[in-house]
Each structure stands twice: as structure tokens, then as C-alpha cells.
Design a protein around this motif. Structure first.
Motif, PDB file in Angstrom:
ATOM      1  N   LYS A 141       0.839  -1.193   0.000  1.00  0.00           N
ATOM      2  CA  LYS A 141       0.000   0.000   0.000  1.00  0.00           C
ATOM      3  C   LYS A 141       0.879   1.250   0.000  1.00  0.00           C
ATOM      4  O   LYS A 141       1.962   1.264   0.577  1.00  0.00           O
ATOM      5  N   ILE A 142       0.374   2.298  -0.640  1.00  0.00           N
ATOM      6  CA  ILE A 142       1.112   3.552  -0.727  1.00  0.00           C
ATOM      7  C   ILE A 142       0.382   4.647   0.041  1.00  0.00           C
ATOM      8  O   ILE A 142      -0.819   4.873  -0.159  1.00  0.00           O
ATOM      9  N   LEU A 143       1.106   5.295   0.931  1.00  0.00           N
ATOM     10  CA  LEU A 143       0.635   6.499   1.604  1.00  0.00           C
ATOM     11  C   LEU A 143       1.466   7.652   1.049  1.00  0.00           C
ATOM     12  O   LEU A 143       2.690   7.666   1.178  1.00  0.00           O
ATOM     13  N   ALA A 144       0.814   8.608   0.397  1.00  0.00           N
ATOM     14  CA  ALA A 144       1.519   9.707  -0.255  1.00  0.00           C
ATOM     15  C   ALA A 144       1.138  11.032   0.385  1.00  0.00           C
ATOM     16  O   ALA A 144      -0.044  11.292   0.645  1.00  0.00           O
ATOM     17  N   VAL A 145       2.134  11.868   0.638  1.00  0.00           N
ATOM     18  CA  VAL A 145       1.907  13.148   1.310  1.00  0.00           C
ATOM     19  C   VAL A 145       2.582  14.255   0.516  1.00  0.00           C
ATOM     20  O   VAL A 145       3.768  14.167   0.183  1.00  0.00           O
ATOM     21  N   THR A 146       1.804  15.313   0.208  1.00  0.00           N
ATOM     22  CA  THR A 146       2.364  16.492  -0.424  1.00  0.00           C
ATOM     23  C   THR A 146       1.853  17.731   0.303  1.00  0.00           C
ATOM     24  O   THR A 146       1.104  17.642   1.268  1.00  0.00           O
ATOM     25  N   GLY A 147       2.258  18.912  -0.174  1.00  0.00           N
ATOM     26  CA  GLY A 147       1.936  20.168   0.484  1.00  0.00           C
ATOM     27  C   GLY A 147       3.157  21.057   0.449  1.00  0.00           C
ATOM     28  O   GLY A 147       4.280  20.591   0.213  1.00  0.00           O
ATOM     29  N   THR A 148       2.962  22.336   0.669  1.00  0.00           N
ATOM     30  CA  THR A 148       4.107  23.248   0.655  1.00  0.00           C
ATOM     31  C   THR A 148       5.028  22.986   1.836  1.00  0.00           C
ATOM     32  O   THR A 148       6.255  22.965   1.696  1.00  0.00           O
ATOM     33  N   ASN A 149       4.437  22.767   3.005  1.00  0.00           N
ATOM     34  CA  ASN A 149       5.219  22.568   4.219  1.00  0.00           C
ATOM     35  C   ASN A 149       4.670  21.389   5.030  1.00  0.00           C
ATOM     36  O   ASN A 149       3.487  21.063   4.950  1.00  0.00           O
ATOM     37  N   GLY A 150       5.557  20.769   5.802  1.00  0.00           N
ATOM     38  CA  GLY A 150       5.132  19.712   6.722  1.00  0.00           C
ATOM     39  C   GLY A 150       5.202  18.302   6.177  1.00  0.00           C
ATOM     40  O   GLY A 150       4.987  17.338   6.921  1.00  0.00           O
ATOM     41  N   LYS A 151       5.522  18.144   4.874  1.00  0.00           N
ATOM     42  CA  LYS A 151       5.503  16.819   4.251  1.00  0.00           C
ATOM     43  C   LYS A 151       6.435  15.834   4.957  1.00  0.00           C
ATOM     44  O   LYS A 151       6.049  14.715   5.290  1.00  0.00           O
ATOM     45  N   SER A 152       7.671  16.266   5.136  1.00  0.00           N
ATOM     46  CA  SER A 152       8.679  15.361   5.701  1.00  0.00           C
ATOM     47  C   SER A 152       8.302  14.915   7.106  1.00  0.00           C
ATOM     48  O   SER A 152       8.491  13.750   7.475  1.00  0.00           O
ATOM     49  N   THR A 153       7.758  15.846   7.894  1.00  0.00           N
ATOM     50  CA  THR A 153       7.405  15.515   9.271  1.00  0.00           C
ATOM     51  C   THR A 153       6.242  14.531   9.324  1.00  0.00           C
ATOM     52  O   THR A 153       6.274  13.552  10.081  1.00  0.00           O
ATOM     53  N   VAL A 154       5.207  14.756   8.523  1.00  0.00           N
ATOM     54  CA  VAL A 154       4.055  13.845   8.516  1.00  0.00           C
ATOM     55  C   VAL A 154       4.479  12.452   8.051  1.00  0.00           C
ATOM     56  O   VAL A 154       4.085  11.434   8.646  1.00  0.00           O
ATOM     57  N   VAL A 155       5.286  12.407   7.002  1.00  0.00           N
ATOM     58  CA  VAL A 155       5.774  11.121   6.491  1.00  0.00           C
ATOM     59  C   VAL A 155       6.602  10.398   7.560  1.00  0.00           C
ATOM     60  O   VAL A 155       6.444   9.189   7.793  1.00  0.00           O
ATOM     61  N   THR A 156       7.477  11.135   8.227  1.00  0.00           N
ATOM     62  CA  THR A 156       8.312  10.545   9.280  1.00  0.00           C
ATOM     63  C   THR A 156       7.463  10.039  10.440  1.00  0.00           C
ATOM     64  O   THR A 156       7.663   8.922  10.937  1.00  0.00           O
ATOM     65  N   PHE A 157       6.504  10.845  10.888  1.00  0.00           N
ATOM     66  CA  PHE A 157       5.624  10.437  11.986  1.00  0.00           C
ATOM     67  C   PHE A 157       4.831   9.181  11.622  1.00  0.00           C
ATOM     68  O   PHE A 157       4.677   8.265  12.444  1.00  0.00           O
ATOM     69  N   ALA A 158       4.308   9.136  10.394  1.00  0.00           N
ATOM     70  CA  ALA A 158       3.519   7.970   9.974  1.00  0.00           C
ATOM     71  C   ALA A 158       4.376   6.707   9.999  1.00  0.00           C
ATOM     72  O   ALA A 158       3.924   5.641  10.442  1.00  0.00           O
ATOM     73  N   GLY A 159       5.611   6.810   9.536  1.00  0.00           N
ATOM     74  CA  GLY A 159       6.513   5.664   9.579  1.00  0.00           C
ATOM     75  C   GLY A 159       6.806   5.219  10.992  1.00  0.00           C
ATOM     76  O   GLY A 159       6.846   4.008  11.281  1.00  0.00           O
ATOM     77  N   GLN A 160       7.000   6.166  11.902  1.00  0.00           N
ATOM     78  CA  GLN A 160       7.266   5.824  13.301  1.00  0.00           C
ATOM     79  C   GLN A 160       6.058   5.166  13.954  1.00  0.00           C
ATOM     80  O   GLN A 160       6.200   4.228  14.755  1.00  0.00           O
ATOM     81  N   MET A 161       4.868   5.644  13.617  1.00  0.00           N
ATOM     82  CA  MET A 161       3.645   5.041  14.171  1.00  0.00           C
ATOM     83  C   MET A 161       3.492   3.593  13.708  1.00  0.00           C
ATOM     84  O   MET A 161       3.194   2.698  14.506  1.00  0.00           O
ATOM     85  N   LEU A 162       3.676   3.358  12.411  1.00  0.00           N
ATOM     86  CA  LEU A 162       3.557   1.990  11.900  1.00  0.00           C
ATOM     87  C   LEU A 162       4.617   1.091  12.518  1.00  0.00           C
ATOM     88  O   LEU A 162       4.336  -0.069  12.855  1.00  0.00           O
ATOM     89  N   ASN A 163       5.809   1.600  12.663  1.00  0.00           N
ATOM     90  CA  ASN A 163       6.888   0.821  13.275  1.00  0.00           C
ATOM     91  C   ASN A 163       6.543   0.420  14.705  1.00  0.00           C
ATOM     92  O   ASN A 163       6.856  -0.697  15.149  1.00  0.00           O
ATOM     93  N   ALA A 219      -3.857   9.528   0.420  1.00  0.00           N
ATOM     94  CA  ALA A 219      -3.087  10.679  -0.045  1.00  0.00           C
ATOM     95  C   ALA A 219      -3.501  11.912   0.743  1.00  0.00           C
ATOM     96  O   ALA A 219      -4.683  12.082   1.063  1.00  0.00           O
ATOM     97  N   ALA A 220      -2.539  12.769   1.047  1.00  0.00           N
ATOM     98  CA  ALA A 220      -2.815  13.986   1.796  1.00  0.00           C
ATOM     99  C   ALA A 220      -2.140  15.178   1.144  1.00  0.00           C
ATOM    100  O   ALA A 220      -0.962  15.120   0.799  1.00  0.00           O
ATOM    101  N   VAL A 221      -2.910  16.246   0.965  1.00  0.00           N
ATOM    102  CA  VAL A 221      -2.370  17.539   0.544  1.00  0.00           C
ATOM    103  C   VAL A 221      -2.474  18.449   1.762  1.00  0.00           C
ATOM    104  O   VAL A 221      -3.560  18.909   2.107  1.00  0.00           O
ATOM    105  N   LEU A 222      -1.354  18.700   2.423  1.00  0.00           N
ATOM    106  CA  LEU A 222      -1.370  19.321   3.746  1.00  0.00           C
ATOM    107  C   LEU A 222      -1.717  20.794   3.722  1.00  0.00           C
ATOM    108  O   LEU A 222      -2.417  21.294   4.613  1.00  0.00           O
ATOM    109  N   ASN A 223      -1.221  21.515   2.735  1.00  0.00           N
ATOM    110  CA  ASN A 223      -1.393  22.966   2.674  1.00  0.00           C
ATOM    111  C   ASN A 223      -0.916  23.447   1.317  1.00  0.00           C
ATOM    112  O   ASN A 223      -0.326  22.683   0.544  1.00  0.00           O
ATOM    113  N   LEU A 224      -1.139  24.712   1.044  1.00  0.00           N
ATOM    114  CA  LEU A 224      -0.657  25.295  -0.207  1.00  0.00           C
ATOM    115  C   LEU A 224      -0.445  26.788   0.007  1.00  0.00           C
ATOM    116  O   LEU A 224      -1.391  27.533   0.239  1.00  0.00           O
TER     117      LEU A 224
END
Length: 500
Positions: A141-163, A219-224
Motif C-alpha cells: 500500500k502507498i501512503l503519499a503526502v504532499t503540500g508546501t510545508n510539513g511533508k517530511s514531518t508527517v511522512v516521518t511520523f507515519a513511519g514511526q507510528m507503523l513501526n 493521499a494527503a495535501v497538507l497545505n498550499l
């Protein structure tokens, strides 16, 4: 139990103490045998795509404008492959017309090499993201995150939660490890995929070429906010590019969109009936009570109705409450059997990625040093400052201010209000004087001091900070006037923080 699936496909068998499963790639291992692939741009993504193309049996033409790069043929990573040729500097574009597939790295604009014309002529041109997704196993499964800001943090948090729940995830994309690395792992018998989920940070550059195979489950579009407009030209174009992330979703999938953004609302209209739409900041979706430090996650159509306790979070900045809550909702949307109530137990274990409001140290003078070098635009700095209202700080702004296409301002006047809570501002770098003038002309109420470069700014900050203050590098600018990238800038700042 041992189960094998082949039918002409590469078969990957995973063994455990109890059972073994076979994961079948969605394309044959040598599906590109006899074909030629041009890879344009030989940064991290391009190199990964080149190796993937070779592993799929293609002959590869590796291209980059930078004459100072090394030839891939001389790189140990590629030494076992034949059918590879590197061209640096000038390129005869006829070569692109002769290949079967052109894969474009995200750093390469479509104006280069006549790529736009080639697309219009029907040439098969793909993003690195789509090239990788084409051969990912269907059960990942693919979880995709985009947006102007916050992408890296949301992606990192999601990985830590699954782990935390024992679910292995590949975390990458625009964040460090290209998706082509994940796809390569799925093709290599000696590197059997250990992950059930690919969590992918996606930049707007990666979606300029419409994707066909990159189909997220969530998929998440965090902000623009205004950024990269020197390439996208208008906010309408920027929003349309971001919302391509949602173009291949179905009604069984979850799409998250920030609430109240007119550009995104318009761009998402053509996709909105295809999937479960939820909002960041409204229901269905996620809302946060910052005073109570509780996030409410509600998407009834997917059976998600729960709360997330945020009080134990150790990551600096109130904006990270939303980052954690969005990550949690994305994880639940993957439908992997994660216990909704148990997600709250992951909050205190979350750690932000480097250079994102990263606490470097508390020095002998009682001053906290914070590295937010990833804040490469005004909106990122603004968001960070909102989370620091209770922490008196010396704020370092500067570098190379980004172009606000069609605007008469550099945008730093937006920081006037959140800066009023702090000790002072120190500006530096090639845009330092311009930033200082913008702040002063717009009524900044705290001292604003000009410095030549970041080293000068840090030395000034040491003199200005008092016991209990923080010194915060949150530049609001690109780093290229003085550093290789924002990571380099952050590392230099950290070295300065530890020097006496």
C-alpha cells in the motif's frame, strides 16, 4: 507453508518461523528487456531510476547538464551492468527521440531538452515516481503526502507510528530515499522487500508529468502557500499539480485536503467524486483542540471515529500537533488493523526529522538551540513561530529569499505578528538587508539586527540571548547563497551551537 507465484514473473519468497509468503511484482523482472530508457538528471532520484531501469533489463542513457559529475559507468554501484552510457553537458536531443522511454528527475523542468514537445508528440515520458510505481508489488500500500510545508514531518511520523505496531514501512520519495530504491528491492532476490507500506513524500516537481501507475491508498495535501512559483508560475498551476496526487484514487481510498484553501478546492473538483474526501481542520477529517491537546479523527464512511491524546508530545512546536494527527489519520486510512485507541501511545515516541524544529542542545548559559533550517519559505517560518509563542527566542532569518511570482513583496511582513513575542530578529545572507527593510517598514516591534552571514548572525545571537531563551534558525529562505542545501546549512548551525 511455502507458496510460490511465478507465471513468468520474478518470485520473491519470504520465510518466517510460521509461514512463508511470496510477493509477486506487478511486472516481469526483465520487463524492459530490449528497450532503451533515457534518465534525465543524475541526482539521487535519477541514479536510483537508472539502476532500476538496468535491473529491469533496459539499456540506459544517463543524462545530466553538469559536466563535473562522474560517469555512472565508473561508479561501483553500476559496475555489474552493461548497456549503460552517460552523457554530461551538451546533449543532442535526437537521442531522446530514439529511446523507448524517457524518465525525468524532479529537478529537471519540462522546458529543458524539449521535453514538453516530446510529450506532445506522444513520446513515453515518465516521472521517476511513476517509473518506480509501475513495478511495485500490488499488495504494497502507498501512503503519499504532499503540500508546501510539513511533508517530511508527517511522512516521518507515519513511519514511526507503523513501526510502533510492528508494521514495516519504506519511508522515502522526496525525503531522502527515492521510490525507485523501494522498487529495486522488490526486484532483487537478495533484497527481499521487508515492507508492507511505502510512505512517500511527494513534491510538486514529481507530479508535473501526470502519473499513470502511482496510485496511493491514502493521499494527503497538507497545505498550499506561495512557493516554487518561478517554476509553476501561478498558484492555480501549483494547486493543480499538487492535486494530481488524487487523480488515481477510488471510493475505497482516503484523500485528505487542507480545509478552506480556494486554490485547492478548485483544483480538486475533477477528482472529488472518486474517493473518500476528508479535511484537515474540519469534519469529516481531523480537528484539534489545542488547549486540551486532543485531536478528533472522524471519517464515518471508513469507520474511523476516535480521539488522539497529544499531551505527551515531546516534539517542539504546536504545529506538530496537526502533523501528528494527520499522520495518525493516514495510518488508520491504510486499513492495516492498527488499533485506533493505541495510536495515542505512539505520540510521546515521535521524533521530528532533522532540521525541522530540531532541538540541538541546551548550552551552559541555559540557552536552547533550535535548528529549523528546513524552513526554506516564509510560510514554514510563520508556522514554526506560531508554535513558539511561549518560548522567548532570538530568531535568525536569511539566505536567498524565494521569488513570489507576480508579487511586489518578499512576504516577510507576514512574520510581524508572531515575531512580537520574541527577543529580537537577526537577518543574514544575500537577502538579509531586504528582509530587515521589509520588517522595519512594516512596523516590527522588536529589535532587528543585520548580519553579513550565518556565522556573524550566530555570534550576534549568542550576545543577545538571555538565560532561558532559545536561538532559532528558521530562515524563511533558500540556502544556496552560502550552503549546498538546507541540510548543509543546518549541520553548520549545529556545529556552531556546540562551539564555545
Amino acid at each position: 507453508m511455502l507458496r510460490s507465484l511465478s507465471h513468468g514473473y520474478e518470485t520473491l519468497t519470504l520465510r518466517s518461523n510460521h509461514s512463508a509468503k511470496s510477493i509477486k511484482s506487478c511486472a516481469p523482472r526483465y520487463d524492459l528487456q530490449g528497450q532503451s530508457v533515457a534518465i534525465i538528471g543524475l541526482g539521487t532520484s535519477g541514479r536510483a531510476a537508472a539502476r532500476l531501469a538496468l535491473a529491469r533489463g533496459a539499456s540506459v542513457l544517463a543524462i545530466d547538464q553538469n559536466k563535473n559529475l562522474g560517469l555512472l559507468e565508473q561508479d561501483p554501484l553500476f559496475e555489474k551492468y552493461s548497456g549503460l552510457r552517460t552523457i554530461l553537458g551538451h546533449l543532442d536531443v535526437q537521442l531522446l527521440k530514439d529511446v523507448d522511454v524517457v524518465v525525468v528527475s524532479p529537478g529537471v523542468p519540462l522546458e529543458n531538452y524539449g521535453l514538453s514537445s516530446l510529450m506532445e508528440s506522444g513520446k513515453r515520458i515518465m516521472s521517476e515516481l511513476d517509473f518506480a510505481a509501475e513495478i511495485l508489488p500490488k499488495d504494497i500500500k502507498i501512503l503519499a503526502v504532499t503540500g508546501t510545508n510539513g511533508k517530511s514531518t508527517v511522512v516521518t511520523f507515519a513511519g514511526q507510528m507503523l513501526n510502533h505496531f510492528g508494521i514495516e514501512a519504506f519511508v522515502g520519495g522526496n525525503l531522502g530515499n527515492p521510490l525507485s530504491e523501494a522498487a529495486f528491492m522488490c526486484l532483487s532476490p537478495s533484497l527481499k522487500p521487508r515492507f508492507q507500506v511505502a510512505i512517500v513524500e511527494v513534491s510538486s516537481y514529481q507530479m508535473e508529468i501526470p502519473n499513470k501507475y502511482f496510485c496511493p491508498s491514502v493521499a494527503a495535501v497538507l497545505n498550499l502557500t506561495p512557493d516554487h512559483l518561478e517554476r509553476h508560475k501561478t498558484m492555480k498551476n501549483y494547486a493543480m499539480t499538487k492535486c494530481r496526487l488524487l487523480s488515481h484514487m477510488t471510493d475505497t481510498k482516503l484523500g485528505l485536503l487542507c480545509f478552506g484553501n480556494g486554490h485547492l478546492n478548485e483544483a480538486v473538483r475533477e477528482h472529488v467524486k472518486k474517493f473518500n474526501l476528508a479535511w484537515i481542520g474540519a469534519f469529516p477529517g481531523v480537528k484539534i483542540n489545542t488547549e486540551m491537546r486532543i485531536a478528533s479523527l472522524e471519517v464515518p464512511a471508513m469507520g474511523i471515529v476516535t480521539q488522539l491524546q497529544l499531551g505527551a508530545m515531546k516534539v517542539m512546536g504546536m504545529h506538530n500537533y496537526y502533523n501528528a494527527a494527520v499522520a495518525a489519520l493516514c495510518v488508520l486510512g491504510l486499513d492495516l488493523g492498527v488499533d485506533a485507541e493505541g495510536l495515542s501511545s505512539t505520540i510521546e515516541k515521535l521524533r521530528a526529522p532533522p532540521h525541522r524544529m530540531e532541538i540541538v542542545q541546551k548550552d551552559v548559559n541555559g540557552v536552547i538551540w533550535v535548528d529549523d533550517s528546513k524552513a526554506t519559505n516564509v510560510e514554514a517560518t510563520y508556522t514554526g513561530l506560531l508554535g513558539l509563542k511561549q518560548q522567548k527566542s532570538v530568531i535568525l532569518l536569511g539566505g536567498l529569499a524565494k521569488v513570489l511570482y507576480g508579487e511586489e513583496t518578499n512576504g516577510f511582513e507576514r512574520l510581524i505578528d508572531p515575531l512580537k513575542y520574541h527577543r529580537c530578529v537577526i537577518t543574514f545572507g544575500s537577502s538579509g538587508t531586504l528582509i530587515q527593510k521589509t520588517l522595519s517598514d512594516n512596523g516590527l516591534s522588536i529589535p532587528c539586527i543585520g548580519a553579513v552571514n550565518m556565522e556573524d548572525a550566530v555570534n550576534c545571537a549568542r550576545r543577545m540571548a538571555k538565560f532561558g531563551d532559545a536561538i532559532v534558525l528558521s530562515p524563511g529562505c533558500a540556502s544556496f547563497d552560502e550552503f549546498r542545501n538546507f541540510e548543509h546549512r543546518g549541520l553548520v548551525f549545529q556545529e556552531m551551537a556546540f562551539s564555545s
